[in-house]
Design an enzyme around this catalytic site. Structure first.
Site, PDB file in Angstrom:
ATOM      1  NE  ARG A  54     -24.166  22.075  63.472  1.00  0.00           N
ATOM      2  CZ  ARG A  54     -23.502  21.034  64.120  1.00  0.00           C
ATOM      3  NH1 ARG A  54     -23.287  21.391  65.569  1.00  0.00           N
ATOM      4  NH2 ARG A  54     -23.079  19.944  63.739  1.00  0.00           N
ATOM      5  CG  ASP A  63     -27.190  17.812  57.240  1.00  0.00           C
ATOM      6  OD1 ASP A  63     -27.113  16.557  57.721  1.00  0.00           O
ATOM      7  OD2 ASP A  63     -26.301  18.814  57.202  1.00  0.00           O
ATOM      8  CG  ASP A 237     -22.286  21.298  60.473  1.00  0.00           C
ATOM      9  OD1 ASP A 237     -23.504  21.154  61.041  1.00  0.00           O
ATOM     10  OD2 ASP A 237     -21.195  20.497  60.092  1.00  0.00           O
ATOM     11  CE  LYS A 282     -18.128  17.018  59.479  1.00  0.00           C
ATOM     12  NZ  LYS A 282     -19.396  17.562  59.677  1.00  0.00           N
TER      13      LYS A 282
END
Length: 541
Positions: A54, A63, A237, A282
């Site tokens: 995405r 989010d 995501d 991450k």
């Protein structure tokens, strides 16, 4: 509602390819996966699960604060072919997996879930079992994401008895890892779907153990699954990978519950993704970057709630979105407050965040606005033990100063930009007479403002991303910003349709790491994409 629809299961390739967009040769790729599975395992796969990456057009790092975001699925995706092993040996463990990857740098992996005794009431009563899969969160490997998706299927569908099928799987993908295009979420979504399909949990007449899966349920399962590899994701995501529709962005709201609605993009808008070639893992850097930001925003929410005299339980992890809702008198049972009301409340919050600056400080600039651990605990109103239990017992973070003010300022301003971006798109759709270029300029300005905020307030950009966004602007981008978690990965630029080729040529010639790249190698790092459909499964006869 799109989120409550079932996962598409195709049996006709024409229907499948037609839903994916036209800028890539999807037929060639899918056929290649099926043929390679046949070559390696000696039979046709039973299913191929697809999960796209995405691009987040706007709405970074909000989010998990429960504010709405605007991503779109891209055509690049993860494909996982899976087939039940027909000649499983008696000594094979239940649900054993032979996993291979079409990328040569990844080696074959063999693993199996282990049933683990959980509890019993008495010797005469049935012992409930749960499953265990070893996932090394310190040194992530490609199969860790496969295991994470599998684990969610095990605990949701096989905790009350029965054994999962022994399977062979083959993974391939065109979403570059560590690029900010959510390859990890696509891997977990694709893995979850593949194991659901092979175990008969996507069948229309499924009535067995576990929920009959909808798109929203798959999103929730995938979010929980990805946490098992050490990433506390907010769900954007996974929702974008699962729920997206072609030709539109997806406005995803997380409060009071997950909902998604298509936002048609204006004609003439093309989005160009450019990879900085700085890998952002991450999961590995989470304690200093991603997970640290999650904790900072959560603590900021509690401190603001306390300042505003809102009721918050001592063990509650209130989010910044919930602070806004309680301040405005929002009733969760009624649904999300009207957009104009939300925008007005966000403007007020941008004033209230002054109370997040260091206490008893005469700081006149924003050079150092962080607070120490001791200051943060005092501002929260909790004891050190309560604070540790609520905010630090479940996640590892590393910092000397915690930037509550800067993080909250980014979140509230970014949430406003998302709503404005959505409003511009919807207004353009309802007013065909509006100037297309004026619409694109409004969207571009919001993207530029987002990049500035990500860099200066949320500090999730990096020198290469800053350079790449500036090069993109100089090359004619109407707006340009980082996309994804940041700290590397990709930028997304809004470019007029008639300027795409010229833009790519100028950026390719100017950005240092692209020097010498040609043909397919260049296409891998900078490309235009059309908004794609979400995750699906193809079932072979």
């Amino acid at each position: 509602m799109a989120a409550e629809q079932p996962i598409p299961v195709y049996t006709n390739l024409s229907d499948l390819y037609g839903s994916l967009g036209t800028s890539l040769n999807h037929a060639e790729k899918w056929n290649s996966v099926a043929e390679e599975f046949q070559r390696r395992f000696g039979r046709t796969p039973a299913y191929i699960a697809r999960a796209p990456g995405r691009v987040n057009l706007i709405g970074e790092h909000i989010d998990y604060c429960l504010f709405g975001v605007l991503p779109a699925a891209i055509e690049r995706d993860i494909l996982i072919a899976i087939g039940r092993r027909p000649n499983a040996l008696a000594e094979d463990a239940p649900g054993s997996v032979v996993a291979e990857n079409m990328q040569k740098k990844y080696t074959r992996q063999v693993f199996a879930p282990a049933p683990r005794r959980r509890a019993s009431v008495s010797e005469d009563e049935i012992r409930l079992e749960e499953w265990q899969l070893d996932i090394n969160t310190k040194e992530l490997r490609w199969e860790s994401y496969v295991k994470a998706g599998y684990y969610g299927v095990l605990i949701n569908y096989f905790s009350g008895g029965g054994n999962p099928a022994p399977v062979d799987i083959l993974v391939t993908g065109t979403v570059p890892a560590g690029s900010g295009l959510s390859s990890s979420a696509a891997m977990v979504v694709g893995s979850t779907l593949a194991f659901l399909a092979i175990n008969g949990k996507l069948d229309g007449n499924f009535t067995g153990n576990g929920p009959k899966i909808s798109k929203s349920q798959l999103v929730e399962m995938a979010v929980a699954n990805e946490k098992r590899v050490g990433v506390n994701s907010g769900g954007m995501d996974q929702a974008a990978s699962v729920i997206s529709v072609p030709s539109s962005a997806l406005y995803i709201s997380f409060f009071p519950e997950l909902s998604a609605s298509a936002v048609p993009l204006p004609p003439g808008a093309v989005f160009i993704i450019a990879n900085s070639l700085v890998v952002s893992d991450k999961a590995v850097t989470a304690k200093r970057n991603y997970n640290l930001r999650v904790v900072e925003t959560l603590v900021a929410a509690r401190v603001l709630a306390r300042h505003l005299e809102l009721k918050v339980g001592n063990t509650e992890r209130i989010t910044l979105r919930e602070v806004v809702g309680r301040l405005a008198g929002e009733v969760e049972e009624v649904g999300e407050m009207p957009v104009e009301w939300l925008l007005e409340t966000l403007k007020r919050m941008e004033r209230e965040i002054e109370h997040l600056k260091p206490p008893n400080s005469d700081i006149s600039s924003e050079a150092q606005l962080g607070v120490t651990m001791e200051e943060m605990i005092a501002m929260s109103g909790l004891t050190a033990e309560e604070f540790q239990d609520v905010y630090l017992s479940w996640v590892e973070v590393e910092a000397t100063h915690f930037q509550l003010y800067k993080r909250a300022k980014h979140v509230f301003s970014e949430a406003s930009r998302v709503l404005q971006y959505r409003r511009v798109c919807l207004a353009a759709e309802s007013s065909p007479s509006s100037s297309p270029m004026d619409v694109l300029k409004e969207l571009g300005q919001l993207m530029d403002e987002s990049q500035t905020s990500c860099n200066e307030l949320f500090e999730c950009s990096c020198p290469e991303l800053n350079q790449l966004t500036q090069i993109s602007k100089d090359a004619g981008a109407i707006g340009s910003r980082l996309t994804g978690a940041g700290w590397g990965g990709c930028t997304v630029s809004l470019v007029a349709e008639d300027n795409v080729d010229s833009f790519i040529e100028k950026v390719s010639a100017t950005y240092g790491p692209y020097k010498g790249l040609q043909g397919e190698a260049l296409d891998e790092v900078i490309f235009a994409t059309k908004p794609s459909s979400g995750a699906c499964v193809y079932k072979f006869d």
